[in-house]
Design an enzyme around this catalytic site. Structure first.
Site, PDB file in Angstrom:
ATOM      1  N   ASN A 160      -0.926 -32.225 -20.769  1.00  0.00           N
ATOM      2  CA  ASN A 160      -0.394 -30.860 -20.606  1.00  0.00           C
ATOM      3  C   ASN A 160      -0.944 -30.190 -19.353  1.00  0.00           C
ATOM      4  OD1 ASN A 160       1.105 -30.866 -23.084  1.00  0.00           O
ATOM      5  ND2 ASN A 160      -0.833 -30.643 -24.158  1.00  0.00           N
ATOM      6  N   ARG A 165      -4.115 -29.376 -10.797  1.00  0.00           N
ATOM      7  CA  ARG A 165      -5.277 -29.237 -11.678  1.00  0.00           C
ATOM      8  C   ARG A 165      -5.822 -30.602 -12.098  1.00  0.00           C
ATOM      9  NH1 ARG A 165      -8.175 -25.655 -13.609  1.00  0.00           N
ATOM     10  NH2 ARG A 165      -9.111 -25.655 -15.684  1.00  0.00           N
ATOM     11  N   ARG A 213      -9.864 -30.909 -23.125  1.00  0.00           N
ATOM     12  CA  ARG A 213      -9.920 -32.304 -22.663  1.00  0.00           C
ATOM     13  C   ARG A 213     -11.361 -32.792 -22.574  1.00  0.00           C
ATOM     14  NH1 ARG A 213      -7.003 -29.080 -19.733  1.00  0.00           N
ATOM     15  NH2 ARG A 213      -4.727 -29.174 -19.783  1.00  0.00           N
ATOM     16  N   LYS A 259       2.129 -41.580 -25.260  1.00  0.00           N
ATOM     17  CA  LYS A 259       2.555 -41.432 -23.864  1.00  0.00           C
ATOM     18  C   LYS A 259       1.429 -41.780 -22.901  1.00  0.00           C
ATOM     19  CE  LYS A 259       2.402 -38.078 -21.080  1.00  0.00           C
ATOM     20  NZ  LYS A 259       2.422 -36.779 -20.384  1.00  0.00           N
ATOM     21  N   PRO A 276       6.346 -44.749 -20.368  1.00  0.00           N
ATOM     22  CA  PRO A 276       5.751 -43.463 -20.770  1.00  0.00           C
ATOM     23  C   PRO A 276       6.859 -42.430 -20.961  1.00  0.00           C
ATOM     24  CG  PRO A 276       4.734 -44.368 -18.770  1.00  0.00           C
ATOM     25  CD  PRO A 276       6.003 -45.108 -18.990  1.00  0.00           C
ATOM     26  N   ASP A 278       8.065 -38.801 -21.679  1.00  0.00           N
ATOM     27  CA  ASP A 278       7.805 -37.368 -21.798  1.00  0.00           C
ATOM     28  C   ASP A 278       9.151 -36.658 -21.686  1.00  0.00           C
ATOM     29  OD1 ASP A 278       8.483 -37.526 -19.143  1.00  0.00           O
ATOM     30  OD2 ASP A 278       6.536 -36.885 -18.377  1.00  0.00           O
ATOM     31  N   HIS A 280      10.610 -35.319 -19.228  1.00  0.00           N
ATOM     32  CA  HIS A 280      11.360 -35.649 -18.015  1.00  0.00           C
ATOM     33  C   HIS A 280      12.048 -37.008 -18.140  1.00  0.00           C
ATOM     34  CE1 HIS A 280       9.268 -32.177 -16.545  1.00  0.00           C
ATOM     35  NE2 HIS A 280       8.112 -32.760 -16.758  1.00  0.00           N
ATOM     36  N   GLN A 322      11.830 -47.561 -14.422  1.00  0.00           N
ATOM     37  CA  GLN A 322      11.651 -46.195 -14.899  1.00  0.00           C
ATOM     38  C   GLN A 322      10.822 -45.375 -13.933  1.00  0.00           C
ATOM     39  OE1 GLN A 322       8.391 -45.272 -16.504  1.00  0.00           O
ATOM     40  NE2 GLN A 322       9.041 -43.151 -16.594  1.00  0.00           N
ATOM     41  N   PHE A 326      11.977 -41.904 -12.315  1.00  0.00           N
ATOM     42  CA  PHE A 326      11.140 -40.716 -12.488  1.00  0.00           C
ATOM     43  C   PHE A 326      10.837 -40.070 -11.137  1.00  0.00           C
ATOM     44  CE2 PHE A 326       6.974 -38.698 -12.610  1.00  0.00           C
ATOM     45  CZ  PHE A 326       7.084 -37.857 -13.697  1.00  0.00           C
TER      46      PHE A 326
END
Length: 357
Positions: A160, A165, A213, A259, A276, A278, A280, A322, A326
Site C-alpha cells: 500500500n 516512499r 510495515r 501478491k 502479481p 493487483d 492495475h 505481464q 503492466f
C-alpha cells in the site's frame, strides 16, 4: 505491483525518514579508490535490455539514475553502473569490487541474460496482436533476477505504498550495509545481511516512518533467522520448488500475502509464470483477457483466475509478458506511445460498436 499514485503528491504530509548511521561510515579516502570510468560492452542490444524500461518500473528500488540513460546499483559487494551507448548497446563500468570477473558474473546473472527477449516476444507477439503492437515501443523491458533477501525486504516496503516512499524506505534499509562508494552524489551500500537487519528494532523502523510495515520487516527477519541453515539459504531453495509451493512458503512470513509473494517469486526465484495480481493487473485482465469479469470485485478466487488466464495465454513465461503489459500502463511510460496509437483490439472494438450503433 505498487501504487501508481504520484509519489510526490503527498510526501510533504508524511513523516520523513531519518536514516540510522550506516554500519560503515563513508570514508573520503574510499572515494578516491573508486576506479575511473572505463566502460566495456555487455553485448546486449537495447532490444534485449532497455535500462529506462527495466529499472524505474517497480521491480527494484535500489538502482539510481546517475546520468541520462545510466543507472547505478550494487550487487553484493560490487558497485556497478550501466548505460546505453549512442548505438543503443549496453555498457557497464565496475566502480568497486573485490573481483571484476565476479562482478561481471553477478551482473549477467542479475540481468537474466540466459533468457532471450527476442525469442520470448516473438512467441508472445505471434499469438497476441496487442502485445505485438506494444512490443514495438517497449522493447527491452526485462525481468531481473534479484537476490531473494533484497527482493523480499523491498516488497515488504511496497505494501500500500508509492514509488517515492518505497524508495526512501529501501534507501534506509540499504544504508545499514557496508558503504561501497559514491556516484554522482548518490551513496551506495552493500545490502545488509539478515544478521545486520536483526539488530534493527521495530521502534527504530517506526521512528523512521515505516509504520505498520516495521513489524512485518522485523518479524520476517526473525522468522528467517530461525530457518535451519539460515534464511538466505532457505529463500534460495525456493527456486527449486513449484510456483504454488514457493508462494505458500513465502506466505508463512509476516506481512507476505499472495501478491507480494508473486512479486518475490517472479523477480528473484525463477518462477517465470508468477503473476502479481493487483488492481492495475486486474484492469488489464478484465480489459483484454477476461472481459466478462469487468465490473466485478477483485477477490482471492478471481486473483487465481487472472493468473491462470495469463498463463493460459502466454505460457511458462507469462510473468514476463505481464510485466511488459503492466509497464505499458504506467503514466511515465505511456508517453512513449504515439498520441494517435491504439491497439488492434481497441480498433476492432470501436468498429463493432460503430456497426451496432
Amino acid at each position: 505491483m505498487y501504487s501508481l499514485n504520484n509519489p510526490l503528491s503527498k510526501m510533504s504530509k508524511r513523516p520523513k525518514l531519518t536514516p540510522l548511521p550506516p554500519s560503515t561510515p563513508p570514508n573520503p579516502q574510499t572515494l578516491h579508490r573508486l576506479k575511473p570510468p572505463k566502460w566495456a560492452p555487455l553485448n546486449l542490444s537495447q532490444s534485449e535490455l532497455s535500462l529506462p524500461l527495466t529499472f524505474p518500473t517497480g521491480q527494484t528500488f535500489r538502482w539510481k539514475q546517475t546520468a541520462p540513460l545510466q543507472y547505478t546499483g550494487t550487487l553484493g559487494p560490487h558497485l556497478i553502473s550501466l548505460k546505453h551507448h549512442q548505438d543503443g548497446g549496453v555498457y557497464y563500468h565496475i566502480h568497486h569490487s573485490p573481483s571484476d570477473s565476479a562482478a561481471k558474473s553477478a551482473l549477467l546473472d542479475f540481468l537474466n541474460v540466459r533468457i532471450s527477449l527476442a525469442e520470448l516476444w516473438g512467441t508472445f507477439s505471434s499469438s497476441d496482436s496487442r502485445f505485438a503492437e506494444l512490443a514495438k515501443y517497449f522493447a527491452g523491458a526485462r525481468v531481473l533476477r534479484q537476490d531473494p533477501v533484497e527482493c523480499l525486504v523491498q516488497f515488504l516496503c511496497s505494501s500500500n505504498n508509492n514509488i517515492g516512499r518505497i524508495t526512501k524506505m529501501v534507501d534506509f534499509v540499504s544504508g545499514l550495509g557496508t558503504y561501497l562508494g559514491e556516484v554522482e552524489g548518490f551513496e551506495f551500500h552493500e545490502f545488509p545481511s539478515l544478521e545486520r537487519l536483526a539488530m534493527v528494532t521495530e521502534v527504530e523502523l517506526r521512528k523512521a516512518g515505516f509504520g505498520y510495515r516495521a513489524k512485518y520487516i522485523t518479524g520476517t527477519v526473525d522468522a528467517l533467522q530461525s530457518k535451519p541453515g539460515g534464511g538466505a539459504e532457505w529463500l534460495m531453495s525456493l527456486r527449486k520448488l513449484e510456483l504454488q509451493e514457493a508462494i505458500d512458503a513465502l506466505c508463512t512470513l509476516p506481512g507476505v500475502g499472495p501478491k507480494v509473494a508473486a512479486c518475490i517469486a517472479l523477480f528473484s526465484l525463477d518462477q517465470h509464470h508468477a503473476i502479481p495480481v493487483d488492481t492495475h493487473v486486474w484492469k488489464i485482465a478484465t480489459r483484454y483477457l477476461l472481459p466478462e469479469l469487468a465490473g466485478a470485485r477483485l477477490t482471492p478466487k478471481l486473483c487465481s483466475r487472472v493468473a491462470e488466464a495469463f498463463v493460459s495465454k502466454y505460457g511458462e513465461y507469462a510473468g514476463w509478458a505481464q510485466t511488459l503489459l503492466f509497464i505499458a500502463e504506467l503514466p511515465s511510460q505511456k508517453a512513449i506511445l504515439p498520441s494517435n496509437s491504439c491497439t488492434i483490439k481497441e480498433k476492432n472494438s470501436a468498429k463493432r460498436k460503430s456497426r451496432e450503433a
